[in-house]
Design a protein around this motif. Structure first.
Motif, PDB file in Angstrom:
ATOM      1  N   CYS A 109      10.923   2.325   7.034  1.00 56.85           N
ATOM      2  CA  CYS A 109      11.532   1.092   6.865  1.00 56.85           C
ATOM      3  C   CYS A 109      10.905   0.114   7.842  1.00 56.85           C
ATOM      4  CB  CYS A 109      13.180   1.195   6.975  1.00 56.85           C
ATOM      5  SG  CYS A 109      13.957  -0.239   6.893  1.00 56.85           S
ATOM      6  N   MET A 110      10.433  -1.312   7.496  1.00 48.68           N
ATOM      7  CA  MET A 110      10.085  -2.072   8.139  1.00 48.68           C
ATOM      8  C   MET A 110      11.118  -2.746   8.930  1.00 48.68           C
ATOM      9  SD  MET A 110       7.339  -3.938   5.556  1.00 48.68           S
ATOM     10  CE  MET A 110       6.674  -4.959   6.753  1.00 48.68           C
ATOM     11  N   GLN A 111      12.374  -2.404   8.788  1.00 48.38           N
ATOM     12  CA  GLN A 111      13.400  -3.318   9.555  1.00 48.38           C
ATOM     13  C   GLN A 111      13.895  -2.338  10.387  1.00 48.38           C
ATOM     14  OE1 GLN A 111      15.781  -6.071   7.335  1.00 48.38           O
ATOM     15  NE2 GLN A 111      17.600  -5.066   8.150  1.00 48.38           N
ATOM     16  N   CYS A 112      14.828  -1.103  10.244  1.00 43.65           N
ATOM     17  CA  CYS A 112      15.199  -0.155  11.072  1.00 43.65           C
ATOM     18  C   CYS A 112      14.553   1.015  11.595  1.00 43.65           C
ATOM     19  CB  CYS A 112      16.459   0.256  10.599  1.00 43.65           C
ATOM     20  SG  CYS A 112      16.412   1.493   9.057  1.00 43.65           S
ATOM     21  N   GLY A 113      13.255   1.145  11.017  1.00 49.15           N
ATOM     22  CA  GLY A 113      12.184   2.158  11.299  1.00 49.15           C
ATOM     23  C   GLY A 113      12.689   3.603  10.809  1.00 49.15           C
ATOM     24  N   ALA A 114      13.588   3.812   9.812  1.00 53.52           N
ATOM     25  CA  ALA A 114      14.221   4.796   9.338  1.00 53.52           C
ATOM     26  C   ALA A 114      13.156   5.398   8.379  1.00 53.52           C
ATOM     27  CB  ALA A 114      15.451   5.019   8.765  1.00 53.52           C
ATOM     28  N   LYS A 115      12.802   6.728   8.114  1.00 55.97           N
ATOM     29  CA  LYS A 115      12.219   7.235   7.204  1.00 55.97           C
ATOM     30  C   LYS A 115      12.894   7.239   5.905  1.00 55.97           C
ATOM     31  CE  LYS A 115       9.014  11.293   6.074  1.00 55.97           C
ATOM     32  NZ  LYS A 115       8.324  10.432   5.158  1.00 55.97           N
ATOM     33  N   ALA A 116      11.916   6.880   4.849  1.00 54.18           N
ATOM     34  CA  ALA A 116      12.373   6.841   3.500  1.00 54.18           C
ATOM     35  C   ALA A 116      12.607   8.145   3.057  1.00 54.18           C
ATOM     36  CB  ALA A 116      11.975   6.049   2.378  1.00 54.18           C
ATOM     37  N   PRO A 117      13.801   8.596   2.238  1.00 57.35           N
ATOM     38  CA  PRO A 117      13.720   9.681   1.628  1.00 57.35           C
ATOM     39  C   PRO A 117      12.744   9.880   0.523  1.00 57.35           C
ATOM     40  CG  PRO A 117      15.574   8.372   1.038  1.00 57.35           C
ATOM     41  CD  PRO A 117      14.901   7.741   1.976  1.00 57.35           C
ATOM     42  N   SER A 118      12.327  11.366   0.081  1.00 55.21           N
ATOM     43  CA  SER A 118      11.433  11.431  -1.045  1.00 55.21           C
ATOM     44  C   SER A 118      11.999  11.006  -2.202  1.00 55.21           C
ATOM     45  CB  SER A 118      10.856  12.898  -0.718  1.00 55.21           C
ATOM     46  OG  SER A 118      10.294  13.133  -2.219  1.00 55.21           O
ATOM     47  N   ALA A 119      11.090  10.202  -3.208  1.00 57.06           N
ATOM     48  CA  ALA A 119      11.627  10.137  -4.493  1.00 57.06           C
ATOM     49  C   ALA A 119      11.961  11.380  -5.190  1.00 57.06           C
ATOM     50  CB  ALA A 119      10.699   9.051  -4.971  1.00 57.06           C
ATOM     51  N   ARG A 120      11.200  12.325  -4.759  1.00 57.05           N
ATOM     52  CA  ARG A 120      11.322  13.640  -5.519  1.00 57.05           C
ATOM     53  C   ARG A 120      12.578  14.231  -5.182  1.00 57.05           C
ATOM     54  NH1 ARG A 120      10.760  17.462  -8.430  1.00 57.05           N
ATOM     55  NH2 ARG A 120       8.813  18.382  -8.988  1.00 57.05           N
ATOM     56  N   ASP A 121      13.406  13.923  -4.216  1.00 52.75           N
ATOM     57  CA  ASP A 121      14.600  14.810  -3.798  1.00 52.75           C
ATOM     58  C   ASP A 121      15.729  15.106  -4.758  1.00 52.75           C
ATOM     59  OD1 ASP A 121      13.140  15.460  -1.515  1.00 52.75           O
ATOM     60  OD2 ASP A 121      14.451  14.260  -0.193  1.00 52.75           O
ATOM     61  N   HIS A 122      15.924  13.656  -5.392  1.00 53.55           N
ATOM     62  CA  HIS A 122      17.031  13.651  -6.417  1.00 53.55           C
ATOM     63  C   HIS A 122      16.560  12.791  -7.519  1.00 53.55           C
ATOM     64  CE1 HIS A 122      21.309  13.795  -7.225  1.00 53.55           C
ATOM     65  NE2 HIS A 122      20.970  12.804  -7.862  1.00 53.55           N
ATOM     66  N   ARG A 124       0.913  -1.100   0.091  1.00 59.48           N
ATOM     67  CA  ARG A 124       0.048   0.134   0.193  1.00 59.48           C
ATOM     68  C   ARG A 124       0.655   1.263  -0.106  1.00 59.48           C
ATOM     69  NH1 ARG A 124      -5.207  -1.333   2.144  1.00 59.48           N
ATOM     70  NH2 ARG A 124      -5.363  -3.589   2.618  1.00 59.48           N
ATOM     71  N   ARG A 125       0.651   2.100  -0.960  1.00 60.12           N
ATOM     72  CA  ARG A 125       1.689   3.067  -1.208  1.00 60.12           C
ATOM     73  C   ARG A 125       1.031   4.316  -1.373  1.00 60.12           C
ATOM     74  NH1 ARG A 125       6.712   0.879  -0.648  1.00 60.12           N
ATOM     75  NH2 ARG A 125       6.873  -1.147  -1.371  1.00 60.12           N
ATOM     76  N   CYS A 139      19.530   0.281   5.517  1.00 62.34           N
ATOM     77  CA  CYS A 139      19.714  -0.977   5.886  1.00 62.34           C
ATOM     78  C   CYS A 139      19.128  -2.056   4.676  1.00 62.34           C
ATOM     79  CB  CYS A 139      18.784  -1.298   7.209  1.00 62.34           C
ATOM     80  SG  CYS A 139      17.119  -1.397   6.984  1.00 62.34           S
ATOM     81  N   GLY A 140      18.842  -1.509   3.866  1.00 60.49           N
ATOM     82  CA  GLY A 140      18.225  -2.490   2.755  1.00 60.49           C
ATOM     83  C   GLY A 140      16.916  -3.233   2.902  1.00 60.49           C
ATOM     84  N   GLY A 141      16.097  -2.892   4.141  1.00 61.47           N
ATOM     85  CA  GLY A 141      14.840  -3.447   4.384  1.00 61.47           C
ATOM     86  C   GLY A 141      13.895  -2.707   3.473  1.00 61.47           C
ATOM     87  N   ASP A 142      12.628  -3.262   3.596  1.00 59.44           N
ATOM     88  CA  ASP A 142      11.376  -2.769   2.766  1.00 59.44           C
ATOM     89  C   ASP A 142      10.733  -1.562   3.381  1.00 59.44           C
ATOM     90  OD1 ASP A 142      11.750  -4.915   0.903  1.00 59.44           O
ATOM     91  OD2 ASP A 142      10.441  -6.171   1.964  1.00 59.44           O
ATOM     92  N   ILE A 143      10.481  -0.736   2.333  1.00 64.19           N
ATOM     93  CA  ILE A 143       9.640   0.488   2.995  1.00 64.19           C
ATOM     94  C   ILE A 143       8.098   0.332   3.109  1.00 64.19           C
ATOM     95  CG2 ILE A 143       9.009   2.808   2.403  1.00 64.19           C
ATOM     96  CD1 ILE A 143      12.091   2.126   3.340  1.00 64.19           C
ATOM     97  N   ASP A 144       7.551   0.445   4.336  1.00 63.91           N
ATOM     98  CA  ASP A 144       5.930   0.188   4.513  1.00 63.91           C
ATOM     99  C   ASP A 144       5.217   1.366   3.923  1.00 63.91           C
ATOM    100  OD1 ASP A 144       3.918  -1.351   5.190  1.00 63.91           O
ATOM    101  OD2 ASP A 144       4.435  -1.013   7.481  1.00 63.91           O
ATOM    102  N   TRP A 145       3.800   0.963   3.839  1.00 64.92           N
ATOM    103  CA  TRP A 145       2.959   1.962   3.400  1.00 64.92           C
ATOM    104  C   TRP A 145       2.966   3.596   3.867  1.00 64.92           C
ATOM    105  CZ3 TRP A 145      -0.269   5.009   6.496  1.00 64.92           C
ATOM    106  CH2 TRP A 145      -0.646   4.335   7.765  1.00 64.92           C
ATOM    107  N   ASP A 146       3.649   3.563   5.136  1.00 68.95           N
ATOM    108  CA  ASP A 146       3.504   4.743   6.101  1.00 68.95           C
ATOM    109  C   ASP A 146       4.871   5.607   5.481  1.00 68.95           C
ATOM    110  OD1 ASP A 146       5.336   3.193   7.257  1.00 68.95           O
ATOM    111  OD2 ASP A 146       4.633   3.570   9.153  1.00 68.95           O
ATOM    112  N   GLY A 147       5.810   4.907   4.593  1.00 64.29           N
ATOM    113  CA  GLY A 147       6.977   5.584   4.430  1.00 64.29           C
ATOM    114  C   GLY A 147       8.269   5.321   5.235  1.00 64.29           C
TER     115      GLY A 147
END
Length: 421
Positions: free
Chosen positions: A114-127, A41-42, A104-112
């Motif tokens: 990481c399901m593994q380390c909990g870090a927020k994914a960068p925006s795909a629009r940034d670069h 879900r994205r 960490c290479g983990g999957d990004i969940d629907w809320d943006g």
């Protein structure tokens, strides 16, 4: 849209969701459905351009009569070709997503996150990077200070150097709403329209009112403006707006079409560099009145633009300029996030040479990235876009070859390089 605006799909009744990609195997790109419940879900943030469903019959300018365009087509056939191209430009812009955590290479969940380390994914629009051919490439970057990237670019080019190319750069006005997605929609609408006008002769030198280039670029700007409007909330006090800098290449012929203060430079390997475009800004008005460029461009209102794309645009006919290059060099299309630090053509050419010397024989994508890195090193106070075409052959194009390559504009390759943060 902020994170708080993105509802959790797993929590109760939700409003209709918008998805960044159609479900796999979808054969109806104009009729999206939601992914399966068990699938990823994205939800899409504010950088997603809306689906533009325009009226091709109304794509032409209805406000002022247009001089006839010289063409081998019959009038009805010519109108049909223009309408078909306008319809082709009306496409949804899908941004790439960050699906894997850069930390960490983990999957990004629907809320943006990481399901593994909990870090927020960068925006795909940034670069973003585009590299449609070996001789054309560009980089669009958020910079160091702005919270989001409101610049956009769209590039197309024939595979063989010395053919045709389209480089479009749009800079969203920061004080307007959703300018990030409107600029993206405008850049891609330009690409879609020009790439579909297979009836156009690609003569970039005849800029007379009745010339094919003037007619083509006027209509292209109107199409881009419609894309901005279609991706704007027109009830806002300050709806989306953006600049437009468009460069076209046809062999040794190059053309600049601009609205606002994004620019087109010609930087030859030998000889003096030049600014092909003319800004629509308060600073440019001061320069025209005799104020030195360095003074005019450092004033309080130096970045106030006088023309743009958007609801309140006073005039969307772009300023045109063209030339025939007589030797190899770089065609550079950029936003003010780059030229802020080296506005004068000679100064910017020195920067290009400086970063090129760091890695000799580097291609346009590498050079564009180095220019963006350089601007970030200077402070990166604005979004930064640098799009480059390498022009090598000074000879006039062979008409027979160019006829064979009439539709040889390859779709851009978009690559995502998120920062680990």
């Amino acid at each position: 849209m902020t994170e708080s605006d993105m509802s959790n799909p797993a929590a109760g009744e939700q409003p209709p969701a918008r998805w960044s990609q159609p479900p796999e195997g979808s054969a109806a790109p104009g009729n999206w459905s939601q992914p399966p419940a068990a699938g990823p879900r994205r939800p899409v943030g504010s950088t997603q351009a809306e689906h533009w469903v325009g009226d091709p019959a109304a794509a032409g300018d209805q406000q002022q009569p247009q001089p006839p365009v010289s063409s081998n087509l019959e009038p009805d056939a010519e109108a049909t070709a223009e309408q078909a191209a306008a319809a082709a430009a009306m496409s949804r812009v899908f941004m790439p997503e960050v699906r894997t955590c850069p930390k960490c290479g983990g999957d990004i969940d629907w809320d943006g996150y990481c399901m593994q380390c909990g870090a927020k994914a960068p925006s795909a629009r940034d670069h973003l990077e585009e590299h449609p051919a070996s001789w054309v490439g560009g980089v669009c970057d958020r910079g160091m200070r702005h919270p989001r990237n409101e610049d956009a670019m769209a590039l197309q080019a024939g595979l063989e150097p010395g053919g045709k190319a389209v480089l479009a750069v749009c800079d969203g006005v920061s004080m307007s709403t959703d300018s990030d997605r409107a600029s993206l929609a405008a850049a891609h609408a330009v690409l879609g329209y020009i790439g579909s006008r297979t009836d156009w002769d690609w003569n970039l030198l005849d800029l007379t009112p009745a010339g094919s280039a003037r007619q083509m670029l006027d209509q292209t700007a109107r199409i881009a403006n419609e894309a901005v409007l279609a991706n704007s909330n027109l009830d806002e006090a300050s709806p989306a707006s953006c600049t437009l800098a468009l460069a076209l290449v046809n062999g040794p012929q190059i053309l600049s079409a601009t609205l606002g203060d994004s620019r087109v430079y010609w930087i030859p390997d030998a000889g003096e560099a030049g600014l092909l475009s003319t800004d629509d800004s308060m600073a440019q008005e001061q320069i025209a009145a005799g104020v030195e460029r360095s003074i005019a461009e450092s004033g309080m209102h130096s970045h106030v633009i006088t023309r743009w794309l958007g609801r309140d645009a006073p005039d969307v006919r772009p300023t045109l300029a063209s030339m025939v290059v007589d030797g190899p060099g770089w065609l550079l299309v950029c936003s003010d996030g780059l030229w802020n630090y080296a506005s004068d053509p000679v100064a910017l050419a020195q920067v290009v040479q400086q970063v090129a010397d760091e890695q000799p024989e580097s291609g346009p994508l590498t050079l564009a990235q180095k220019l963006v890195d350089w601007a970030n090193q200077q402070g990166g106070e604005d979004n930064i876009t640098a799009a480059l075409a390498r022009i090598e052959a000074p000879a006039e194009p062979d008409p027979e070859i160019m006829d064979d390559q009439a539709a040889d504009l390859d779709t851009p390759t978009t690559r995502l390089h998120p920062n680990a943060g």
